[in-house]
Design an enzyme around this catalytic site. Structure first.
Site, PDB file in Angstrom:
ATOM      1  CB  THR A 147      41.239  44.838 -20.961  1.00 17.81           C
ATOM      2  OG1 THR A 147      40.199  44.048 -20.397  1.00 17.81           O
ATOM      3  CG2 THR A 147      42.529  44.097 -20.961  1.00 17.81           C
ATOM      4  CE  LYS A 169      38.553  46.689 -32.805  1.00 22.75           C
ATOM      5  NZ  LYS A 169      39.385  45.905 -31.915  1.00 22.75           N
ATOM      6  CD  GLU A 224      49.418  50.849 -35.851  1.00 23.72           C
ATOM      7  OE1 GLU A 224      48.948  49.828 -36.377  1.00 23.72           O
ATOM      8  OE2 GLU A 224      50.155  51.649 -36.461  1.00 23.72           O
ATOM      9  CB  VAL A 230      43.867  47.158 -37.793  1.00 22.79           C
ATOM     10  CG1 VAL A 230      44.106  45.985 -38.735  1.00 22.79           C
ATOM     11  CG2 VAL A 230      42.734  48.030 -38.296  1.00 22.79           C
ATOM     12  N   GLY A 262      37.130  33.538 -21.648  1.00 26.39           N
ATOM     13  CA  GLY A 262      36.897  34.975 -21.794  1.00 26.39           C
ATOM     14  C   GLY A 262      37.406  35.523 -23.114  1.00 26.39           C
ATOM     15  CD  GLU A 287      35.097  41.488 -29.110  1.00 25.46           C
ATOM     16  OE1 GLU A 287      34.496  42.343 -28.444  1.00 25.46           O
ATOM     17  OE2 GLU A 287      36.310  41.572 -29.377  1.00 25.46           O
ATOM     18  CE  LYS A 340      40.298  43.408 -35.084  1.00 21.33           C
ATOM     19  NZ  LYS A 340      40.532  42.157 -34.355  1.00 21.33           N
TER      20      LYS A 340
HETATM   21  N1  HSE Z   1      37.973  39.771 -30.370  1.00 22.81           N
HETATM   22  C1  HSE Z   1      39.104  40.171 -31.139  1.00 22.81           C
HETATM   23  C2  HSE Z   1      39.960  38.954 -31.394  1.00 22.81           C
HETATM   24  C3  HSE Z   1      39.936  41.242 -30.496  1.00 22.81           C
HETATM   25  O1  HSE Z   1      39.668  37.866 -30.926  1.00 22.81           O
HETATM   26  O2  HSE Z   1      40.954  39.097 -32.093  1.00 22.81           O
HETATM   27  C4  HSE Z   1      39.325  42.602 -30.671  1.00 22.81           C
HETATM   28  O3  HSE Z   1      39.210  42.970 -32.005  1.00 22.81           O
END
Ligand code: HSE
Length: 428
Positions: free
Chosen positions: A14, A107, A131, A134, A189, A192, A207
Site C-alpha cells: 500500500t 518503526k 517521518e 510515526v 483489514g 496488522e 512509535k
Molecule cells: N497498524 C497501525 C495502526 C498502522 O493501526 O495505526 C501502522 O503503524
C-alpha cells in the site's frame, strides 16, 4: 537544474504504491519545490507478476532488496517493507554501507536497531529519515526536530495506533463488546498480520520510543516502554467512564522525570472534552509539550497509502533540497543512555468494583483507600444487581504503587465481588 535524485523503492504494498503515485503525479510540483527532479530508478518486491494498479514499467526490478540497496544508480534507498529483522534490516544496512541515504517507514526496525543504524549512517555522512514511521501523515518528526528545536521538551503524548482507537470508539458508539469489534476490525483489514502489534500496544510503543529519543536526546529504549494493550477493556468500563466524563484511550506518554525517563503505552482515561478525548475512529493524535511553546496538538491519519506516502515524500524532498539532519535530531553518538523510570508520576485513578450490598461495605472500601493514603474525589453507586452493588470511585492523585496497595486491601475486606479495575486518568 541539478541531476535528478534517484530513488530505489523497496516494498510495493500500500505505502510503496502510494509513493509511486506521488512521484508520478506530482513530478512538476516536487521539482519546483526542491529545485531538482525526483525519480524512481528501481523497485523491489517479492512478486513481480502481481497487478498493483500502477505503472511500474519504467523502473528496473530487483527481486532482492539488498541488491536494490547496492545499485549504483540510486541515491536514496526507500524502505517500506516493514519488520525489524530480515530483508528490511539487511537491505537498510547494505544501503548505508553502499553510501546511500535512507528513508524508511519502519518503526519496528528503528525501535530495535535505531541506534546502531543511525551511528553507521552518520559515520558515513549519510542520513536516515523516518517521518512515515510515526503517526503516518502527521509531520511529528519534523515538528520535534525542527519546529520545536528551541524547546526543552516536557512531555510527548499521543494516540498512535489507529486500529486501537477505532476499536475503542466503535465499542462505545455501538455498545459492542471488545471481541465483536476486534473481529470487525479484522474484516475491515485494519489489523496488522500479527494483531498483537496493534492491540498489544507494541506498534504504538515502537512509535513512542522513537519520539522519546528525539524529545529527550536519549538512545531509543523500546524495551523500557511500559506496555499494556486494550484486550482487557470492557464495554462496562467504556460506558461507566463516559458517565463520569471520560474516554478510554490507548495513550502513549513519555516524560523525563527526576528519576529517569518514563515511557508508557497503556489504556488511560482522558477527559471526554479534551482533544484526545474527542478523537474518533482510526485517527492519530500527537500532543507535544515544550517549555517555550507550551502545548501543540497534531491530528491526522496515522496509516494508509496517501498519508504514509506523504510523509515518505517529505523526507525524500528534504534530501533533494540538501537538508541533512541527524537521525534523532542530534548526533547519534551523543545520545544519552536513559535511566528507565517505572511510571510513578502520581495521577487520579478510576476504580470500578462490585460490592456485596450490605451495611458497611462501602465504608470498608473507603477505609482501605484511606489506609493506602488515597483520597476519594468522586464516587457513584449504580443501583443494585441483586445482592450486588456496582461502585465507581475517582480518586485524587495517587501512585500506581499506592493503588495496587489499596487493591490488595480491598481483597481482604470480604465485601468485593470479582476483581476490581483501576485505570489511570491522564491529565491532558
Ligand atoms: N497498524 C497501525 C495502526 C498502522 O493501526 O495505526 C501502522 O503503524
Amino acid at each position: 537544474m541539478p541531476a535528478p535524485l534517484r530513488l530505489g523503492l523497496a516494498g510495493l504494498g500500500t505505502v510503496g504504491i502510494g509513493v509511486v503515485g506521488i512521484v508520478q503525479r506530482h513530478a512538476d510540483l516536487i521539482a519546483a519545490r526542491t529545485g531538482r527532479a525526483v525519480v524512481i530508478t528501481a523497485v523491489s518486491a517479492l512478486d513481480q507478476t502481481k497487478n498493483r494498479d500502477a505503472d511500474l514499467s519504467g523502473y528496473a526490478w530487483e527481486a532482492d532488496p539488498v541488491t536494490l540497496a547496492k545499485r549504483e544508480d540510486i541515491d536514496v534507498f526507500v524502505e517500506v517493507i516493514g519488520g525489524s529483522e530480515g530483508p528490511a534490516r539487511d537491505a537498510t544496512m547494505a544501503a548505508i554501507a553502499s553510501g546511500k541515504d535512507v528513508v524508511t517507514a519502519n518503526k519496528a526496525l528503528l525501535a530495535h536497531h535505531g541506534q546502531s543504524l543511525a551511528e553507521a549512517a552518520e559515520d558515513r555522512g549519510r542520513v536516515i529519515r523516518f517521518e512515515a514511521a510515526v503517526a503516518g501523515g502527521i509531520p511529528v518528526i519534523k515538528a520535534l526536530t525542527e519546529g520545536l528545536a528551541g524547546n526543552a521538551m516536557r512531555r510527548v503524548m499521543g494516540v498512535m495506533n489507529g486500529t486501537c482507537n477505532y476499536i475503542l470508539t466503535r465499542m462505545e458508539s455501538a455498545g459492542l463488546p471488545y471481541d465483536t469489534v476486534f473481529e470487525e476490525a479484522r474484516q475491515l483489514g485494519y489489523l496488522e498480520a500479527d494483531p498483537n502489534l496493534d492491540v498489544g500496544g507494541i506498534d504504538a510503543g515502537h512509535k513512542l520510543s522513537l519520539l522519546a529519543a528525539i524529545a529527550f536526546g536519549t538512545r531509543v529504549s523500546f524495551d523500557a516502554v511500559e506496555m499494556e494493550g486494550i484486550g482487557a477493556i470492557s464495554i462496562d468500563d467504556i460506558k461507566l467512564a463516559a458517565d463520569m466524563g471520560f474516554k478510554i484511550k490507548l495513550l502513549g506518554v513519555a516524560q523525563m522525570t527526576g528519576r529517569g525517563l518514563e515511557q508508557r503505552m497503556t489504556p488511560c482515561l482522558v477527559p471526554a472534552d479534551s482533544p484526545l478525548g474527542q478523537l474518533q475512529g482510526g485517527t492519530n493524535m500527537v500532543v507535544l509539550e515544550g517549555d517555550a511553546v507550551g502545548q501543540i496538538v497534531m491530528r491526522g491519519a496515522g496509516a494508509g497509502a496517501g498519508p504514509t506516502a506523504s510523509a515518505v515524500m517529505a523526507d525524500v524532498m528534504d534530501i533533494a533540497r540538501g537538508t541533512r539532519l541527524s537521525t534523532f535530531g542530534r548526533p547519534a553518538a551523543s545520545l544519552a543512555t536513559p535511566i528507565a523510570a517505572a511510571a510513578a508520576t502520581p495521577a487520579p485513578y478510576y476504580m470500578r468494583m462490585t460490592l456485596l450490598d450490605k451495611p458497611g461495605a462501602l465504608a470498608k472500601i473507603a477505609t482501605a483507600l484511606g489506609d493506602a493514603g488515597i483520597s476519594i474525589d468522586r464516587m457513584r453507586q449504580y443501583g443494585h444487581a441483586g445482592a450486588h452493588a456496582p461502585v465507581l470511585i475517582v480518586t485524587h492523585k495517587a501512585t500506581r504503587d499506592d493503588v495496587n496497595h489499596a487493591m490488595g486491601r480491598f481483597a481482604a475486606t470480604g465485601v468485593l465481588v470479582g476483581d476490581p479495575v483501576a485505570i489511570r486518568i491522564e491529565e491532558v
